[in-house]
Motif scaffolding. Sequence first.
Motif, PDB file in Angstrom:
ATOM      1  N   LEU A   1      47.817  37.871  47.982  1.00 21.39           N
ATOM      2  CA  LEU A   1      46.447  38.046  48.572  1.00 21.39           C
ATOM      3  C   LEU A   1      45.430  37.464  47.511  1.00 21.39           C
ATOM      4  N   ALA A   2      45.988  36.599  46.723  1.00 17.11           N
ATOM      5  CA  ALA A   2      44.856  35.912  45.577  1.00 17.11           C
ATOM      6  C   ALA A   2      44.368  36.963  44.643  1.00 17.11           C
ATOM      7  N   GLU A   3      45.425  37.861  44.332  1.00 14.52           N
ATOM      8  CA  GLU A   3      45.173  39.051  43.465  1.00 14.52           C
ATOM      9  C   GLU A   3      44.990  38.638  42.125  1.00 14.52           C
ATOM     10  N   GLY A   4      44.305  39.390  41.429  1.00 14.19           N
ATOM     11  CA  GLY A   4      44.426  39.147  39.797  1.00 14.19           C
ATOM     12  C   GLY A   4      42.927  38.370  39.391  1.00 14.19           C
ATOM     13  N   ASN A   5      42.908  37.456  38.332  1.00 16.65           N
ATOM     14  CA  ASN A   5      41.660  36.984  37.994  1.00 16.65           C
ATOM     15  C   ASN A   5      40.301  37.763  38.194  1.00 16.65           C
ATOM     16  N   THR A   6      40.319  39.192  37.692  1.00 16.04           N
ATOM     17  CA  THR A   6      39.259  40.059  37.767  1.00 16.04           C
ATOM     18  C   THR A   6      38.576  40.081  36.568  1.00 16.04           C
ATOM     19  N   PRO A   7      37.171  40.422  36.678  1.00 18.20           N
ATOM     20  CA  PRO A   7      36.271  40.324  35.662  1.00 18.20           C
ATOM     21  C   PRO A   7      36.493  41.157  34.565  1.00 18.20           C
ATOM     22  N   LEU A   8      36.407  40.702  33.182  1.00 16.78           N
ATOM     23  CA  LEU A   8      36.419  41.471  31.907  1.00 16.78           C
ATOM     24  C   LEU A   8      34.939  41.439  31.680  1.00 16.78           C
ATOM     25  N   LEU A   9      34.172  42.500  32.073  1.00 10.88           N
ATOM     26  CA  LEU A   9      32.811  42.647  31.708  1.00 10.88           C
ATOM     27  C   LEU A   9      32.643  43.454  30.606  1.00 10.88           C
ATOM     28  N   ARG A  10      31.752  42.726  29.718  1.00  9.91           N
ATOM     29  CA  ARG A  10      31.171  43.528  28.322  1.00  9.91           C
ATOM     30  C   ARG A  10      30.060  44.579  28.976  1.00  9.91           C
TER      31      ARG A  10
ATOM     32  N   VAL B   1      37.624  44.869  35.206  1.00  6.97           N
ATOM     33  CA  VAL B   1      37.400  45.527  36.487  1.00  6.97           C
ATOM     34  C   VAL B   1      38.161  45.427  37.488  1.00  6.97           C
ATOM     35  N   GLU B   2      39.395  46.136  37.824  1.00  5.92           N
ATOM     36  CA  GLU B   2      40.602  45.882  38.518  1.00  5.92           C
ATOM     37  C   GLU B   2      40.140  46.287  40.092  1.00  5.92           C
ATOM     38  N   GLY B   3      39.143  47.068  40.059  1.00  8.57           N
ATOM     39  CA  GLY B   3      38.674  47.398  41.763  1.00  8.57           C
ATOM     40  C   GLY B   3      38.240  46.089  42.221  1.00  8.57           C
ATOM     41  N   GLN B   4      38.131  44.848  41.655  1.00  7.58           N
ATOM     42  CA  GLN B   4      37.981  43.484  42.390  1.00  7.58           C
ATOM     43  C   GLN B   4      39.072  42.805  42.975  1.00  7.58           C
ATOM     44  N   ASN B   5      40.291  43.400  42.922  1.00 13.68           N
ATOM     45  CA  ASN B   5      41.609  43.126  43.543  1.00 13.68           C
ATOM     46  C   ASN B   5      41.441  43.092  45.024  1.00 13.68           C
ATOM     47  N   PRO B   6      42.399  42.533  45.631  1.00 15.42           N
ATOM     48  CA  PRO B   6      42.142  42.469  47.563  1.00 15.42           C
ATOM     49  C   PRO B   6      41.899  43.808  47.976  1.00 15.42           C
ATOM     50  N   THR B   7      42.826  44.853  47.426  1.00 14.47           N
ATOM     51  CA  THR B   7      42.609  46.099  48.147  1.00 14.47           C
ATOM     52  C   THR B   7      41.961  47.046  47.318  1.00 14.47           C
TER      53      THR B   7
ATOM     54  N   LYS C   1      46.781  47.981  41.664  1.00  9.43           N
ATOM     55  CA  LYS C   1      48.178  47.876  42.231  1.00  9.43           C
ATOM     56  C   LYS C   1      48.592  46.685  42.778  1.00  9.43           C
ATOM     57  N   ASP C   2      47.533  45.922  43.302  1.00  7.16           N
ATOM     58  CA  ASP C   2      47.953  44.634  43.816  1.00  7.16           C
ATOM     59  C   ASP C   2      48.683  43.784  42.867  1.00  7.16           C
ATOM     60  N   ARG C   3      48.478  43.941  41.709  1.00  7.70           N
ATOM     61  CA  ARG C   3      49.169  43.122  40.746  1.00  7.70           C
ATOM     62  C   ARG C   3      50.911  43.242  40.749  1.00  7.70           C
ATOM     63  N   GLY C   4      51.104  44.458  40.815  1.00  8.05           N
ATOM     64  CA  GLY C   4      52.307  44.810  40.876  1.00  8.05           C
ATOM     65  C   GLY C   4      53.282  44.828  42.254  1.00  8.05           C
TER      66      GLY C   4
ATOM     67  N   GLY D   1      47.191  57.326  47.183  1.00  9.89           N
ATOM     68  CA  GLY D   1      46.380  56.627  47.815  1.00  9.89           C
ATOM     69  C   GLY D   1      46.217  55.102  47.681  1.00  9.89           C
ATOM     70  N   ASN D   2      46.233  54.703  46.246  1.00  9.17           N
ATOM     71  CA  ASN D   2      46.125  53.206  45.793  1.00  9.17           C
ATOM     72  C   ASN D   2      47.414  52.350  46.252  1.00  9.17           C
ATOM     73  N   THR D   3      48.449  53.031  45.838  1.00  8.62           N
ATOM     74  CA  THR D   3      49.941  52.297  46.116  1.00  8.62           C
ATOM     75  C   THR D   3      49.872  52.247  47.655  1.00  8.62           C
TER      76      THR D   3
END
Length: 377
Positions: A29-38, A56-62, A66-69, A91-93
Amino acid sequence: MSESKRYQGIIERYRDRLPVTPATQIISLAEGNTPLLRLENIERKIGHAVELYAKVEGQNPTGSFKDRGMTMAVTQAVMDGSEAIICASTGNTSASAAAYAARAGIRAFVLIPDGKIALGKLAQAMIEGAYVIQIKGNFDEGMQLVKKVASGSPLTIVNSINPYRLQGQKTAAFEIIDTLGRAPDIHGIPVGNAGNISAYWTGYSEYAGVSPATASCSFCTDACPYSEIPKVQARPRMFGYQAAGAAPFVLGEMIDDPDTVATAIRIGRPQSWDLAWAAVHESGGALASLTDEEIIQAQRMLADTEGVFCEPASAISVGGILRDVENGNIPEGSLIACTLTGHGLKDPDTAINQSGGRVIEIPAELDAVKRTIFDNL
C-alpha cells in the motif's frame, strides 16, 4: 506517471535487503517513506543540547508502523499459497492485517481482547472486511489461541512471531540512516510485544559499515542523493520504554494482567522476549517504564508543542527519552531518534478525555465570538 518514478513501498525500495525474488508478487500500500521530523520546539523547551528527531510512523497507510511488517508478511503468505491470515491484536495489527489482506484478495481473521481496543483501530479492521473475533480475555490469551488455531491449518500468523514481519519493520532503521547520513546515538522506542525494538536493531546492524547508497532505491531516477554519504560505522543504543502497568521487561518477568491507557503496548507476555533483550544488551541500551500520567503528558506535549498527534503508546518514546536526558542518562550533544508508532486518531477517546474544557460553547453572535477570541489572546 511511469512505474520507475512512482514510490512503490518498502519492498521495492529495499528489495536487495529483503527476502524476496524477482518473481515475488509484492502486496503493498506504498508504506514507509515516513517523515523524520526534528522536534525543534521541544529541544528549545527542555533546554538541553540534544538533537531530537521523531520517526512519524502514523503516516503509514493504516496509521501505524505495522504496515512495514505486514507488507512482507502478507507478500510471503500469498507466495506460500495461504488461504487466509490470522492475528491477535490490541488494535494496530488487526487494522494493518485487514488492509493488506483486502489488498491481496485473501481473508483476515483477527482476535481482539474484550473491551481493550481503541475504537479507531476496531473501525479499521471492520470496514476493511476482517472477521473480527472478540474474546473474553486479554491480548496474551488471544495470542496463545491464535498459535493453536493456526497450527496445521492453511492460516498464516501475521503477528511479530512471523519472521517476515520483522524483516519489513527493519526498514525504518534504514530510512533513518538514509535521512541523517548516519545512525543516531540513541534510539527511543515503545516496547509492547517487542518485535519493533528487535527489528530496528536488526536494521541498524545490517546497515553498520555499509554505505546507504548501496540500498536499492528503485524510485530514484536521478543521481542518488546519498552517494557521497560516508559509511555508517556506529549503531545506536536502544532505549525501550514500557507502561508501568504493562512492564514485563522492566520487572524481569512475564505478567498476567497488564493495564495501561496505552492500549497498543498493553501486553504482559511479549512474543519477542529474547530478541528484545538481545537488542538492549548488545546495544548497551536500557529499559524503563513510565506511568500513565507521564505517557499522557508526553502525548499532549507532542501535540501542543510540535503539532504531532500520536497515540499514547507512541508518546512513551519521547517521554522516556526526555526523562533520561533530564536525569543525565543521555549525554548532552546526543543525536536521538524516537519512534512514534501510531497516529493519534487511532484512539480519539483518550485524546478528547484529556483535552476537557477546550471546546467553548457560545451563542452564534458576532460579539460573543469576538469576546471569546480576544479574551483568550
